[in-house]
Design an enzyme around this catalytic site. Structure first.
Site, PDB file in Angstrom:
ATOM      1  N   THR A   1       0.926  -1.352  -0.011  1.00  0.00           N
ATOM      2  CA  THR A   1       0.001  -0.059  -0.015  1.00  0.00           C
ATOM      3  C   THR A   1       0.913   1.467  -0.077  1.00  0.00           C
ATOM      4  OG1 THR A   1      -1.511  -1.278   1.085  1.00  0.00           O
ATOM      5  CG2 THR A   1      -1.907   1.078   1.313  1.00  0.00           C
TER       6      THR A   1
ATOM      7  N   ASP B   1       2.116  -6.886  -4.214  1.00  0.00           N
ATOM      8  CA  ASP B   1       1.357  -7.092  -3.005  1.00  0.00           C
ATOM      9  C   ASP B   1       1.987  -8.077  -2.249  1.00  0.00           C
ATOM     10  OD1 ASP B   1      -1.734  -6.832  -1.722  1.00  0.00           O
ATOM     11  OD2 ASP B   1      -0.603  -8.301  -1.063  1.00  0.00           O
TER      12      ASP B   1
ATOM     13  N   SER C   1       1.652  -9.965  -0.094  1.00  0.00           N
ATOM     14  CA  SER C   1       0.920 -11.528  -0.347  1.00  0.00           C
ATOM     15  C   SER C   1       1.792 -12.603  -1.333  1.00  0.00           C
ATOM     16  CB  SER C   1      -0.506 -11.613  -0.350  1.00  0.00           C
ATOM     17  OG  SER C   1      -0.941 -10.874   0.623  1.00  0.00           O
TER      18      SER C   1
ATOM     19  N   THR D   1       2.292  -4.731   4.225  1.00  0.00           N
ATOM     20  CA  THR D   1       2.549  -5.178   5.684  1.00  0.00           C
ATOM     21  C   THR D   1       2.143  -6.538   6.007  1.00  0.00           C
ATOM     22  OG1 THR D   1       0.112  -4.224   6.024  1.00  0.00           O
ATOM     23  CG2 THR D   1       1.901  -2.690   6.767  1.00  0.00           C
TER      24      THR D   1
ATOM     25  N   THR E   1       5.565  -9.319  14.992  1.00  0.00           N
ATOM     26  CA  THR E   1       4.129  -9.806  14.102  1.00  0.00           C
ATOM     27  C   THR E   1       3.071  -8.729  13.782  1.00  0.00           C
ATOM     28  OG1 THR E   1       4.277 -11.635  15.704  1.00  0.00           O
ATOM     29  CG2 THR E   1       2.252 -11.366  14.689  1.00  0.00           C
TER      30      THR E   1
ATOM     31  N   THR F   1       4.427 -22.022  20.639  1.00  0.00           N
ATOM     32  CA  THR F   1       3.058 -21.660  21.379  1.00  0.00           C
ATOM     33  C   THR F   1       2.320 -20.961  20.643  1.00  0.00           C
ATOM     34  OG1 THR F   1       1.947 -20.756  23.289  1.00  0.00           O
ATOM     35  CG2 THR F   1       4.192 -19.921  22.848  1.00  0.00           C
ATOM     36  N   GLN F   2       0.919 -21.244  20.556  1.00  0.00           N
ATOM     37  CA  GLN F   2      -0.220 -20.379  20.148  1.00  0.00           C
ATOM     38  C   GLN F   2      -0.213 -19.027  20.656  1.00  0.00           C
ATOM     39  OE1 GLN F   2      -3.699 -22.540  19.696  1.00  0.00           O
ATOM     40  NE2 GLN F   2      -2.690 -24.284  18.763  1.00  0.00           N
TER      41      GLN F   2
HETATM   42  N1  ASP Z   1      -1.984  -6.312   1.066  1.00  0.00           N
HETATM   43  C1  ASP Z   1      -1.145  -5.174   1.090  1.00  0.00           C
HETATM   44  C2  ASP Z   1       0.365  -6.065   1.082  1.00  0.00           C
HETATM   45  O1  ASP Z   1       0.854  -6.440   2.007  1.00  0.00           O
HETATM   46  C3  ASP Z   1      -1.232  -4.559   2.602  1.00  0.00           C
HETATM   47  C4  ASP Z   1      -0.259  -3.584   2.916  1.00  0.00           C
HETATM   48  O2  ASP Z   1       0.415  -3.025   2.025  1.00  0.00           O
HETATM   49  O3  ASP Z   1      -0.394  -3.047   3.942  1.00  0.00           O
HETATM   50  O4  ASP Z   1       0.913  -5.692   0.239  1.00  0.00           O
END
Ligand code: ASP
Length: 346
Positions: A15, A59, A61, A91, A167, A278-279
């Site tokens: 983002t 992104d 992900s 993030t 985290t 641990t969780q």
């Molecule tokens: N989906 C975005 C990413 O991780 C969210 C962000 O940038 O905060 O690339």
């Protein structure tokens, strides 16, 4: 006159690297020229800044070990020319990337600061502006000619964290990250206040060494009440799997089924590495404290102490890529390599 500090911005995406196209209103990646328009403070900060975009911006992900390798190589190539590095990153997987780089950049002696934003840098209320400007200042900060924070970190909202302790905790608010088991390294208010006793300082004679090999043949297995033998065994039996992060309850506890002990023991005897994490967000695994962890201990499960999931996943990938034998990997799992865990000496 003191030489001007230099910081390299590495754009990977997320983002923070987006702004609204004034014509269409759609989000699009920003280049450095556009960033200078959106953030004129960059020109007044008194730091020489250059940027390298990893195109196409992604992104987070879609981040992959190859992306980490690219980041590490980029830092190595530019290491002598810059005082510090800021990585603009989504993030969602930032804590994984920061953890991975903390293992890949052995003997790091310059700041590598990851930052991002919950709102695009071009939007009115974006948190990206503060995050980016403070990260640049931290990456350039020196005392007596030496970097103040020569670590891989995440800076977000007003706090600097050790990257491999961090985290993502919030998908919405500006305080998106936390380090549950290690104190912050700095806080940004009117001034940036560094907490030096928590910062790791490397041996000044050691040279940066890249550790780029990774092996992603691992799995994360989260226990829940009622988990079946079929589910456990189908994961432990995956062909070619080298390690499993077993996410246990509380201080490292699991159900006391005989079948669970047998399945874990058989897998470990066949050379699978099983690590107990641990969780809980805060606190540490302490096998042997409750009866419900004795089985895990006697099956040969290894404690991951107070490490984060992000750090144990990337540490396993790194160890399995860099070391040949299971014995060596197990040895390094019980050592804090880059400040990623607190080992209790009972
Ligand atoms: N989906 C975005 C990413 O991780 C969210 C962000 O940038 O905060 O690339």
């Amino acid at each position: 006159m003191e030489e001007q500090s230099a910081v390299l911005l590495i754009f990977t995406g997320g983002t923070i690297s987006m702004s609204e196209d004034p014509a269409t209103g759609a989000l699009r990646p920003v280049d450095f020229e556009r960033l200078q328009v959106l953030l004129p403070e960059l020109m007044q900060i008194g730091i020489r800044i250059k940027s390298i975009p990893f195109l196409p911006l992604i992104d987070s992900s879609d981040v992959h070990p190859v992306t980490w390798e690219k980041m590490a190589l980029c830092i190595e190539e530019n290491y002598d020319e810059y005082d510090g590095f800021v990585i603009l990153h989504g993030t969602d997987t930032m804590a994984y990337s920061a953890s991975a780089l903390s293992f890949m950049l052995e003997n790091l002696s310059k700041p590598v600061i990851f930052t991002g934003a919950q709102l695009p840098i071009g939007s009115m209320r974006s948190d990206g502006k503060e995050n980016l400007l403070s990260s640049i200042e931290i990456a350039a900060a020196k005392e007596n000619g030496h970097p103040i924070v020569p670590e891989v970190c995440i800076f977000f909202e007003d706090t600097l964290f050790r990257g491999n302790r961090t985290t993502k905790k919030n998908a919405e608010h500006f305080n998106a990250f936390n380090s549950y088991n290690y104190p912050p390294l700095a806080k940004a208010g009117v001034h940036i206040k560094y907490f030096r006793s928590f910062i790791h300082y490397p041996d000044p004679d050691s040279k940066l060494k890249l550790r780029l090999n990774t092996n992603p043949n691992i799995a994360v297995l989260k226990l829940f009440p009622g988990i079946s033998e079929r589910v456990i065994r189908s994961i432990l039996d995956i062909d070619g799997l080298r390690a499993v992060v077993l996410e246990s309850f509380g201080a490292g506890n699991a159900p006391r089924h005989q079948w669970l002990f047998d399945a874990l023991k058989e897998a470990i005897d066949k050379d699978l590495i099983i690590v107990n994490r641990t969780q809980c967000s805060t606190g540490s695994v302490e096998m042997g404290r409750y009866e419900t962890s004795l089985n895990l201990m006697s099956a040969g499960v290894i404690s991951a102490y107070d490490i984060t999931t992000e750090a144990i996943v990337t540490k396993l990938m790194y160890l399995l890529g860099e070391y040949e034998t299971t014995m060596e990997v197990k040895k390094w799992l019980s050592v804090s390599i880059a400040g990623e865990m607190t080992i209790q000496n009972d």
